[in-house]
Write an enzyme that holds these catalytic residues in place. Sequence first.
Site, PDB file in Angstrom:
ATOM      1  N   ASN A  44       0.834  -1.268   0.267  1.00 11.48           N
ATOM      2  CA  ASN A  44       0.085   0.047   0.011  1.00 11.48           C
ATOM      3  C   ASN A  44       0.965   1.228   0.009  1.00 11.48           C
ATOM      4  O   ASN A  44       2.280   0.927   0.602  1.00 11.48           O
ATOM      5  CB  ASN A  44      -0.922   0.328   1.183  1.00 11.48           C
ATOM      6  CG  ASN A  44      -1.122  -0.348   2.782  1.00 11.48           C
ATOM      7  OD1 ASN A  44       0.663  -1.267   2.549  1.00 11.48           O
ATOM      8  ND2 ASN A  44      -1.339   0.517   3.592  1.00 11.48           N
ATOM      9  N   GLU A  75      -0.055   5.035   0.506  1.00 12.55           N
ATOM     10  CA  GLU A  75      -0.292   6.719   0.560  1.00 12.55           C
ATOM     11  C   GLU A  75      -0.116   8.144   0.386  1.00 12.55           C
ATOM     12  O   GLU A  75       0.995   8.053  -0.014  1.00 12.55           O
ATOM     13  CB  GLU A  75      -0.687   6.693   2.733  1.00 12.55           C
ATOM     14  CG  GLU A  75      -1.622   5.683   2.897  1.00 12.55           C
ATOM     15  CD  GLU A  75      -1.269   5.357   4.628  1.00 12.55           C
ATOM     16  OE1 GLU A  75      -1.753   4.326   5.291  1.00 12.55           O
ATOM     17  OE2 GLU A  75      -0.305   6.237   4.814  1.00 12.55           O
ATOM     18  N   CYS A  77      -4.286   0.386  -2.838  1.00 14.42           N
ATOM     19  CA  CYS A  77      -3.785  -0.490  -1.824  1.00 14.42           C
ATOM     20  C   CYS A  77      -2.461  -1.435  -1.694  1.00 14.42           C
ATOM     21  O   CYS A  77      -2.327  -1.687  -3.433  1.00 14.42           O
ATOM     22  CB  CYS A  77      -5.157  -1.098  -1.872  1.00 14.42           C
ATOM     23  SG  CYS A  77      -6.625  -0.679  -1.281  1.00 14.42           S
ATOM     24  N   GLU A 120      -2.679  -4.633  -2.602  1.00 20.24           N
ATOM     25  CA  GLU A 120      -3.439  -5.962  -4.227  1.00 20.24           C
ATOM     26  C   GLU A 120      -4.191  -4.752  -5.200  1.00 20.24           C
ATOM     27  O   GLU A 120      -3.583  -5.403  -6.034  1.00 20.24           O
ATOM     28  CB  GLU A 120      -5.076  -6.453  -3.575  1.00 20.24           C
ATOM     29  CG  GLU A 120      -5.217  -6.640  -2.335  1.00 20.24           C
ATOM     30  CD  GLU A 120      -5.484  -5.965  -1.021  1.00 20.24           C
ATOM     31  OE1 GLU A 120      -5.771  -6.835  -0.084  1.00 20.24           O
ATOM     32  OE2 GLU A 120      -5.207  -5.043  -1.171  1.00 20.24           O
ATOM     33  N   CYS A 133     -10.413  -4.777   0.980  1.00 17.62           N
ATOM     34  CA  CYS A 133     -11.642  -3.828   0.371  1.00 17.62           C
ATOM     35  C   CYS A 133     -12.040  -4.062  -0.718  1.00 17.62           C
ATOM     36  O   CYS A 133     -11.937  -4.960  -1.827  1.00 17.62           O
ATOM     37  CB  CYS A 133     -10.816  -2.569  -0.040  1.00 17.62           C
ATOM     38  SG  CYS A 133     -10.148  -1.814  -1.274  1.00 17.62           S
ATOM     39  N   CYS A 158     -11.044  -3.689  -4.073  1.00 16.80           N
ATOM     40  CA  CYS A 158      -9.924  -4.154  -4.403  1.00 16.80           C
ATOM     41  C   CYS A 158     -10.492  -6.003  -4.733  1.00 16.80           C
ATOM     42  O   CYS A 158      -9.734  -6.825  -5.726  1.00 16.80           O
ATOM     43  CB  CYS A 158      -8.616  -4.423  -3.188  1.00 16.80           C
ATOM     44  SG  CYS A 158      -7.163  -2.471  -3.244  1.00 16.80           S
TER      45      CYS A 158
END
Length: 130
Positions: A39, A41, A50, A52, A83, A86
């Site tokens: 991930n 940010e 993310c 994935e 999530c 994903c």
Amino acid sequence: MSLSDAARAVRENAYVPYSKFKVGAAVRTPSGAIHAGCNVENAAYPEGTCAEAGAIAAMVAAGETEIAEVYVIADSPTPVSPCGGCRQKIAEFADGAVKVTLATTDGDEFETTVADLLPGAFNPRQMERT
């Protein structure tokens, strides 16, 4: 390198100055290739990427478009599920029966399938006219 080793290693590279929650993901393709992502940010939190999605992007960038297995790891009390976005991204490239392993850094693992993560997934076949 195993799928779990790849996810565990890439997790350490996560850029998470806001949440401090590192996630690593790895996908294996039918060719046996492993593609990993973490991930990432940014200051416009939560507009990050993310793990994935990163693994899938690496797979596509390498010229492959089919997932045979998924592994996701995070430092949490219980295995963390992808999530919703994903889950849909995984379903775009994986059959419903594809194994997805969700893991913690302490070694707990939960095995499921793409179909169990996203029942009734929207897929490209639904856009075809008969």
